[in-house]
Scaffold this active site. Structure first.
Site, mmCIF file in Angstrom:
data_model
loop_
_atom_site.group_PDB
_atom_site.id
_atom_site.type_symbol
_atom_site.label_atom_id
_atom_site.label_comp_id
_atom_site.label_asym_id
_atom_site.label_seq_id
_atom_site.Cartn_x
_atom_site.Cartn_y
_atom_site.Cartn_z
ATOM 1 N N GLU A 21 -41.014 23.899 112.588
ATOM 2 C CA GLU A 21 -39.742 24.416 113.098
ATOM 3 C C GLU A 21 -39.588 25.893 112.745
ATOM 4 O OE1 GLU A 21 -36.373 21.187 113.073
ATOM 5 O OE2 GLU A 21 -37.435 21.135 111.149
ATOM 6 N N LYS A 100 -28.621 20.959 117.869
ATOM 7 C CA LYS A 100 -30.078 21.045 117.906
ATOM 8 C C LYS A 100 -30.528 20.041 118.977
ATOM 9 C CE LYS A 100 -33.419 21.507 114.148
ATOM 10 N NZ LYS A 100 -33.707 21.161 112.754
#
Length: 122
Positions: A21, A100
């Site tokens: 990420e 997200k």
């Protein structure tokens, strides 16, 4: 109480616990609501009597596209505290939702999100 809403702002950032990420990055969306008094702005039609939407957007962009955090809770906290600091005395409360849409979680879901409220928000 009056409210200003900035909805579905979209950014690209590097927040997350997993190493990929932080390297690959991902999309984030943000919703921000501000508790303000807009009476003078409505009466005078003067920008200096309200909170600049552009300024709030710029704060969100700077935080979400800036320094990586492990948790979106920390992203939300930084957005809220930055807005409240920048507009001290003009904003009674701030609600921030960080979304997200594509976290690296196996399974079927639309998105994950956190929402925080700081200050007075009726």
């Amino acid at each position: 109480m009056d409210y200003i809403h900035l909805k579905e702002m979209q950014f690209f950032g590097y927040h997350g616990v997993l190493p990929e990420e932080n390297v690959l990055g991902q999309r984030f969306r943000a919703n921000v609501s501000l508790a303000v008094d807009m009476k003078r702005a409505g009466e005078t039609d003067e920008l200096d009597q309200t909170v600049s939407y552009v300024g709030v957007y710029d704060i969100c962009k700077e935080v979400i596209e800036g320094k990586p955090f492990k948790l979106i809770e920390a992203v939300a906290e930084k957005v809220a505290s930055s807005i409240l600091t920048q507009y001290e005395g003009q904003i009674f409360g701030c609600r921030v939702e960080i979304i997200k849409p594509d976290p690296p979680i196996p399974g079927h879901y639309k998105e994950v999100a956190v929402e925080i409220t700081r200050g007075q928000f009726v």
